[in-house]
Write an enzyme that holds these catalytic residues in place. Structure first.
Site, short mmCIF file in Angstrom:
data_model
loop_
_atom_site.label_atom_id
_atom_site.label_comp_id
_atom_site.label_asym_id
_atom_site.label_seq_id
_atom_site.Cartn_x
_atom_site.Cartn_y
_atom_site.Cartn_z
N ARG A 1 0.83 -1.20 0.00
CA ARG A 1 0.00 0.00 0.00
C ARG A 1 0.87 1.26 0.00
NH1 ARG A 1 -5.18 0.25 2.17
NH2 ARG A 1 -4.58 2.02 3.46
N ASP B 1 -10.12 1.27 1.60
CA ASP B 1 -10.06 2.70 1.85
C ASP B 1 -11.47 3.25 1.62
OD1 ASP B 1 -7.36 2.90 2.49
OD2 ASP B 1 -6.78 2.87 0.38
N ARG C 1 -7.44 -6.72 14.03
CA ARG C 1 -6.51 -5.91 14.82
C ARG C 1 -7.31 -4.72 15.33
NH1 ARG C 1 -2.29 -7.32 17.41
NH2 ARG C 1 -1.01 -5.47 17.05
N TYR D 1 -9.74 -4.79 3.63
CA TYR D 1 -8.94 -3.61 3.98
C TYR D 1 -9.25 -2.52 2.96
CZ TYR D 1 -4.62 -1.37 5.75
OH TYR D 1 -3.70 -0.54 6.33
N GLU E 1 -1.43 6.63 18.47
CA GLU E 1 -2.16 5.43 18.04
C GLU E 1 -1.39 4.19 18.46
OE1 GLU E 1 -3.52 5.62 13.97
OE2 GLU E 1 -3.30 3.45 13.73
N ARG F 1 8.83 4.97 -5.12
CA ARG F 1 9.02 5.91 -6.24
C ARG F 1 10.49 6.21 -6.44
NH1 ARG F 1 4.89 9.63 -3.60
NH2 ARG F 1 2.90 8.73 -4.21
N ARG G 1 1.93 5.83 15.46
CA ARG G 1 1.97 7.17 14.86
C ARG G 1 1.34 8.20 15.76
NH1 ARG G 1 -1.59 5.35 9.51
NH2 ARG G 1 -3.09 4.12 10.67
N1 UDP Z 1 3.98 0.45 6.98
C1 UDP Z 1 5.22 0.38 7.60
N2 UDP Z 1 5.84 1.55 7.95
C2 UDP Z 1 5.26 2.76 7.76
C3 UDP Z 1 4.02 2.82 7.13
C4 UDP Z 1 3.38 1.64 6.75
O1 UDP Z 1 5.75 -0.70 7.84
O2 UDP Z 1 5.88 3.78 8.13
C5 UDP Z 1 3.34 -0.83 6.57
C6 UDP Z 1 2.53 -1.43 7.72
O3 UDP Z 1 2.57 -2.83 7.63
C7 UDP Z 1 1.12 -0.92 7.43
C8 UDP Z 1 1.10 -0.98 5.90
O4 UDP Z 1 2.44 -0.61 5.51
O5 UDP Z 1 0.14 -1.73 8.01
C9 UDP Z 1 0.10 -0.06 5.23
O6 UDP Z 1 0.33 1.26 5.64
P1 UDP Z 1 -0.80 2.39 5.57
O7 UDP Z 1 -0.16 3.70 5.87
O8 UDP Z 1 -1.55 2.26 4.30
O9 UDP Z 1 -1.75 1.96 6.80
P2 UDP Z 1 -3.17 2.55 7.31
O10 UDP Z 1 -3.07 4.05 7.24
O11 UDP Z 1 -4.23 1.94 6.46
O12 UDP Z 1 -3.21 2.05 8.73
#
Ligand code: UDP
Length: 360
Positions: A157, A347, A241, A345, A297, A161, A272
């Site tokens: 996800r 969006d 989760r 999952y 979080e 780049r 985060r």
């Molecule tokens: N992920 C990670 N490090 C980061 C951001 C994301 O390892 O800094 C991995 C992690 O497994 C996460 C997945 O990428 O569950 C998808 O990230 P996304 O930001 O899309 O998660 P969401 O915002 O849906 O919780």
């Protein structure tokens, strides 16, 4: 109430989109939600002291590249053009995600060009250093297991780049509703053919749908709660989760200088920190207030009674899900969807897309 042609159980983005479409087709719709408010996990609350919009269930940024979805939501709210950026904090330094030139050049102290980075990252040592710093710890915290044990599509996800584009999403349509997320849901449901009943959980007993003491008429039911709950979890609980949030009001104008900072090390217990004022740069009063709202979080194991957030894709959950889907298919008029119902999952835009393409 007058006659009902359809019931929508779950007033999240999928349910509200379905309800709106049904109403516009001339059907009389009863919308139920077990909570006392509509909007599902997109629900927000405005902090009265600063006017900051707090995302009660974690940050939600609307982003899509699907024209029909963007057109649909823009019928109800205007978006502020916010473009999402995510920073990552690792070993006391701050990097721009996603995985691109800004992160890679800072991490390795290099000045790679777009033409050089791919070759550089083919080196196993470079690739695993980046993976271990930014993905291993975060993913283990988020999913409660090492990254090798989760479906690779989850980590994918996060875009990869070879340029300095630090937009977190590839979608060109993005933003936060200028009038706030709650107004999106209120306007979707603001139709003379829609009646909303809150604090009302749908039950299925002996093949009959009930809410409170009332038996619902035999009309189509669009359900977006967890599919196992509808059947009393008779085959077992689908695993999720969950998340725990700690919200703090701080007497500083700006705590972290951006809306989301990921903490990628395993030994920082949260994944985060959200700082909500940055989602509304157009809100001058909130931006200049000498106060801010931050939310930490913490991912956690889900147990019955907790809020489900992320479906856990594994062999066991796939088998359980197909058993519940078989049960659901036997119930006449029942349509299951949304992130919880679909155990997907999704969006937000994918939920809207699914709701828009449903044959009604
Ligand atoms: N992920 C990670 N490090 C980061 C951001 C994301 O390892 O800094 C991995 C992690 O497994 C996460 C997945 O990428 O569950 C998808 O990230 P996304 O930001 O899309 O998660 P969401 O915002 O849906 O919780």
């Amino acid at each position: 109430m007058h006659s009902v042609d359809a019931v929508v159980a779950g007033a999240g983005i999928w349910g509200c989109t379905v309800a709106r479409r049904l109403a516009e087709l001339g059907r009389s719709v009863l919308v139920l939600d077990r909570r006392e408010a509509v909007g599902g996990n997109v629900r927000c609350e405005t902090d009265p002291s600063t006017g900051i919009e707090i995302h009660l269930y974690g940050s939600h940024i609307f982003h899509t590249h699907i024209p029909e979805v963007w057109e649909f939501v823009n019928r109800f709210v205007r978006f502020n053009g916010y473009q999402h950026k995510v920073l990552a904090r690792y070993c006391g330094r701050t990097y721009f995600l996603p995985l691109g030139l800004a992160l890679i050049n800072k991490f390795f102290g290099t000045e790679l060009s777009p033409g050089e980075v791919e070759e550089f990252m083919k080196d196993e040592a470079h690739a695993s250093a980046v993976f271990d710093a930014f993905f291993r710890g975060y993913t283990s915290k988020q999913w409660g297991r090492p990254p090798e044990q989760i479906d690779p599509s989850i980590i994918k996800r996060v875009p990869v780049r070879s340029n300095y584009d630090v937009n977190y999403f590839n979608d060109h349509c993005q933003g936060i509703p200028l009038s706030g997320y709650n107004s999106l849901f209120e306007r979707l449901l603001d139709h003379p053919s829609i009646t909303v009943r809150l604090g009302a959980e749908l039950r299925l007993e002996g093949g009959v749908f009930k809410v409170g003491g009332d038996v619902l008429p035999a009309v189509p039911v669009y359900y977006s709660g967890p599919v196992d709950a509808l059947f009393g979890c008779r085959f077992g609980h689908l695993p999720w989760r969950s998340l725990r949030f700690e919200t703090e009001w701080l007497d500083v104008a700006d705590y972290q200088g951006t809306s989301v900072v990921n903490y990628t090390e395993a030994d920082v217990p949260y994944t985060r920190i959200h700082e909500f004022k940055h989602y509304h740069p157009e809100n001058a009063a909130a931006m200049s207030a000498r106060r801010t709202v931050v939310m930490r979080e913490y991912p956690c194991e889900w147990k019955p009674g907790d809020e489900p957030y992320y479906p856990v894709d594994c062999e066991e959950s796939r088998a359980l899900l197909s058993r519940y889907r078989e049960e659901a298919a036997k119930v006449r008029g029942l349509v299951v969807g949304g992130r919880l119902g679909g155990y997907r999952y999704f969006d937000m835009d994918r939920s809207v897309e699914a709701a828009l393409s449903l044959p009604l």
